[in-house]
Design a protein around this motif. Sequence first.
Motif, PDB file in Angstrom:
ATOM      1  N   ARG A  38       0.861  -1.188   0.000  1.00 65.45           N
ATOM      2  CA  ARG A  38       0.000   0.000   0.000  1.00 65.45           C
ATOM      3  C   ARG A  38       0.892   1.231   0.000  1.00 65.45           C
ATOM      4  O   ARG A  38       1.893   1.274   0.696  1.00 65.45           O
ATOM      5  CB  ARG A  38      -0.892   0.044   1.236  1.00 65.45           C
ATOM      6  CG  ARG A  38      -1.882  -1.091   1.304  1.00 65.45           C
ATOM      7  CD  ARG A  38      -2.728  -0.998   2.542  1.00 65.45           C
ATOM      8  NE  ARG A  38      -1.892  -1.284   3.709  1.00 65.45           N
ATOM      9  CZ  ARG A  38      -2.253  -1.012   4.959  1.00 65.45           C
ATOM     10  NH1 ARG A  38      -3.405  -0.432   5.204  1.00 65.45           N
ATOM     11  NH2 ARG A  38      -1.460  -1.316   5.961  1.00 65.45           N
ATOM     12  N   MET A  39       0.499   2.228  -0.793  1.00 67.80           N
ATOM     13  CA  MET A  39       1.293   3.439  -0.897  1.00 67.80           C
ATOM     14  C   MET A  39       0.350   4.631  -1.002  1.00 67.80           C
ATOM     15  O   MET A  39      -0.651   4.580  -1.721  1.00 67.80           O
ATOM     16  CB  MET A  39       2.175   3.360  -2.148  1.00 67.80           C
ATOM     17  CG  MET A  39       3.114   4.522  -2.364  1.00 67.80           C
ATOM     18  SD  MET A  39       4.082   4.320  -3.895  1.00 67.80           S
ATOM     19  CE  MET A  39       5.156   2.952  -3.445  1.00 67.80           C
ATOM     20  N   LEU A  40       0.680   5.698  -0.282  1.00 64.83           N
ATOM     21  CA  LEU A  40      -0.074   6.943  -0.371  1.00 64.83           C
ATOM     22  C   LEU A  40       0.698   7.888  -1.281  1.00 64.83           C
ATOM     23  O   LEU A  40       1.883   8.145  -1.053  1.00 64.83           O
ATOM     24  CB  LEU A  40      -0.250   7.562   1.013  1.00 64.83           C
ATOM     25  CG  LEU A  40      -1.029   8.874   1.076  1.00 64.83           C
ATOM     26  CD1 LEU A  40      -2.454   8.667   0.602  1.00 64.83           C
ATOM     27  CD2 LEU A  40      -1.013   9.415   2.491  1.00 64.83           C
ATOM     28  N   VAL A  41       0.020   8.391  -2.311  1.00 63.36           N
ATOM     29  CA  VAL A  41       0.643   9.252  -3.318  1.00 63.36           C
ATOM     30  C   VAL A  41      -0.064  10.599  -3.329  1.00 63.36           C
ATOM     31  O   VAL A  41      -1.293  10.657  -3.289  1.00 63.36           O
ATOM     32  CB  VAL A  41       0.548   8.594  -4.714  1.00 63.36           C
ATOM     33  CG1 VAL A  41       1.047   9.532  -5.798  1.00 63.36           C
ATOM     34  CG2 VAL A  41       1.327   7.294  -4.745  1.00 63.36           C
ATOM     35  N   LEU A  42       0.710  11.672  -3.369  1.00 63.05           N
ATOM     36  CA  LEU A  42       0.167  13.017  -3.503  1.00 63.05           C
ATOM     37  C   LEU A  42       0.440  13.527  -4.906  1.00 63.05           C
ATOM     38  O   LEU A  42       1.532  13.316  -5.440  1.00 63.05           O
ATOM     39  CB  LEU A  42       0.808  13.969  -2.499  1.00 63.05           C
ATOM     40  CG  LEU A  42       0.577  13.664  -1.029  1.00 63.05           C
ATOM     41  CD1 LEU A  42       1.331  14.668  -0.172  1.00 63.05           C
ATOM     42  CD2 LEU A  42      -0.899  13.680  -0.700  1.00 63.05           C
ATOM     43  N   ILE A  43      -0.548  14.215  -5.470  1.00 59.68           N
ATOM     44  CA  ILE A  43      -0.380  14.831  -6.782  1.00 59.68           C
ATOM     45  C   ILE A  43      -0.824  16.274  -6.677  1.00 59.68           C
ATOM     46  O   ILE A  43      -1.907  16.561  -6.178  1.00 59.68           O
ATOM     47  CB  ILE A  43      -1.195  14.113  -7.866  1.00 59.68           C
ATOM     48  CG1 ILE A  43      -0.737  12.662  -8.011  1.00 59.68           C
ATOM     49  CG2 ILE A  43      -1.065  14.846  -9.204  1.00 59.68           C
ATOM     50  CD1 ILE A  43      -1.540  11.856  -9.005  1.00 59.68           C
ATOM     51  N   GLU A  44       0.028  17.178  -7.152  1.00 52.57           N
ATOM     52  CA  GLU A  44      -0.280  18.597  -7.176  1.00 52.57           C
ATOM     53  C   GLU A  44      -0.167  19.087  -8.615  1.00 52.57           C
ATOM     54  O   GLU A  44       0.748  18.686  -9.335  1.00 52.57           O
ATOM     55  CB  GLU A  44       0.683  19.368  -6.282  1.00 52.57           C
ATOM     56  CG  GLU A  44       0.346  20.829  -6.153  1.00 52.57           C
ATOM     57  CD  GLU A  44       1.225  21.537  -5.140  1.00 52.57           C
ATOM     58  OE1 GLU A  44       1.130  22.775  -5.074  1.00 52.57           O
ATOM     59  OE2 GLU A  44       2.013  20.878  -4.443  1.00 52.57           O
TER      60      GLU A  44
END
Length: 83
Positions: A38-44
Amino acid sequence: MKIVSLVLKYLPEHTRDVQLGVEAVPGASVAHDQGDGRMLVLIEDGEGYAVSDSIIQVHHVPHVMSVTLAYEYCDDALEPEEA
């Protein structure tokens, strides 16, 4: 400004490949890697690409089995209008 967070699922043995694939996507960064698939990814958003384009690219990262949109923020309505 637009920001989204995604939860990715993949087989743990592919962690490094998934991390490298995510970091190659414009505006994307790994915020947290649980180490268990499981991985949490942020996109801006940024100049020359849209958040939606980056989300689609994350879907195409090799070994990613699922992508779930966990959070979305947009402050476009907060910007002052020009007279």
